[in-house]
Write a protein that holds these residues in place. Structure first.
Motif, short mmCIF file in Angstrom:
data_model
loop_
_atom_site.label_atom_id
_atom_site.label_comp_id
_atom_site.label_asym_id
_atom_site.label_seq_id
_atom_site.Cartn_x
_atom_site.Cartn_y
_atom_site.Cartn_z
N GLU A 281 45.15 45.35 44.59
CA GLU A 281 43.99 46.17 44.29
C GLU A 281 44.04 46.71 42.86
O GLU A 281 43.02 46.84 42.18
N TYR B 40 45.32 45.27 40.26
CA TYR B 40 44.93 44.19 39.35
C TYR B 40 43.41 43.99 39.36
O TYR B 40 42.80 43.78 38.31
N ARG B 41 42.82 44.04 40.55
CA ARG B 41 41.35 43.90 40.63
C ARG B 41 40.65 45.04 39.92
O ARG B 41 39.65 44.83 39.21
N THR B 42 41.13 46.25 40.12
CA THR B 42 40.53 47.40 39.44
C THR B 42 40.67 47.27 37.93
O THR B 42 39.73 47.54 37.18
N GLN C 189 38.23 44.27 36.81
CA GLN C 189 36.80 44.38 37.12
C GLN C 189 36.17 45.69 36.66
O GLN C 189 34.97 45.73 36.38
N ARG C 190 36.94 46.76 36.59
CA ARG C 190 36.36 48.07 36.33
C ARG C 190 36.79 48.69 35.00
O ARG C 190 36.41 49.84 34.73
#
Length: 278
Positions: free
Chosen positions: A58, A60-62, A65-66
């Protein structure tokens, strides 16, 4: 019996000390990787939980992406590649000149290039910042690239001189007798032979520029912010986003680690070649 004693001696004197040093060197990176895949509950748990209770990506995704981290990653790539191009364009002809010509002040300049690396780069920050501000190069790719080149070019020249010295001057003379000009001799005869040294120098400059923080922090801003500076944004006044911070650190360390694993023999050989007397 003798063979067993030799094995025990080798184990105590070589293998165990090497493993201890390796464990000491790798421990921070392993801890960073484990922290980046821990859930938020594990990050604030006390006592500290060394292994994650569950694996999550999570953070890494944050991060991707954000945040602006992908843009910062691209900025670092542009800066590192620019530093390589500028470094090679400057150090290759300079190293060839030091290797092939004898002129007044040659040894003084070579010694100066070596002495420069003895001083902390923080001494260059203020005058370089003032110069870049006067030229309007603050928060530009060119400004950061020039800043990185100030400490990579001197050592690159010193390292490349050893490679040029290893090429016999008879080859230059033979090419001249065959009618080749100086530029043709360099391009067709010398450069192909010194290419391993050029590759080694390019790798050294790339890794140095990719990991650099101090010059990047002083000379960059929101426009050309590299990843080393971008990670600082995840450290607040009262809180630290450890999951995202360690995820970013892992992504930053991954390219140079893979690159070093592929070229470690050539890189170490090039660095030790710089000790050859010119």
């Amino acid at each position: 019996m003798i063979r067993r004693r030799s094995f025990v001696r080798s184990l105590v004197q070589v293998e165990i000390p090497v493993l201890l040093v390796l464990a000491f060197a790798l421990a921070p990176f392993v801890w960073m990787l484990l922290t980046s895949i821990k859930p938020d509950a594990d990050l604030s748990r006390f006592p500290v939980r060394y292994l994650p209770s569950s694996t999550t990506f999570e953070h890494y995704r944050t991060l991707i992406q954000r945040t602006s981290f992908p843009v910062n990653l691209l900025n670092s790539l542009v800066i590192a590649c620019g530093a390589v191009l500028l470094g090679l364009a400057t150090s290759v002809p300079a190293a060839y000149s030091f290797s092939r010509f004898r002129f007044a002040g040659r040894r003084t300049l070579m010694t100066g290039f070596l002495v420069i690396n003895m001083f902390p780069i923080v001494l260059l920050i203020i005058p370089l910042f003032v110069l870049m501000r006067a030229l309007g190069l603050i928060d530009t790719f060119l400004g950061v690239i020039i800043g990185h080149s100030t400490f990579s070019i001197p050592f690159s020249i010193w390292m490349l001189v050893s490679y040029f010295n290893a090429i016999p001057k008879d080859l230059d003379e033979a090419a001249t007798i065959d009618g080749a000009s100086r530029l043709q001799t360099i391009r067709l005869v010398v450069l192909p032979l010194v290419m391993p040294g050029i590759v080694t120098t390019a790798i050294y400059v790339f890794i140095t520029s990719w990991n650099e923080y101090l010059f990047a922090m002083m000379l960059s801003g929101e426009t050309v912010r590299p990843v080393t500076v971008a990670l600082q944004l995840f450290i607040g006044e009262f809180t630290v986003q450890w999951g995202i911070l360690t995820a970013g650190g892992t992504i930053i360390a991954l390219p140079v680690t893979i690159l070093f694993l592929f070229v470690q023999k050539r890189l170490v050989g090039g660095l030790t070649a710089g000790a050859v007397k010119s």
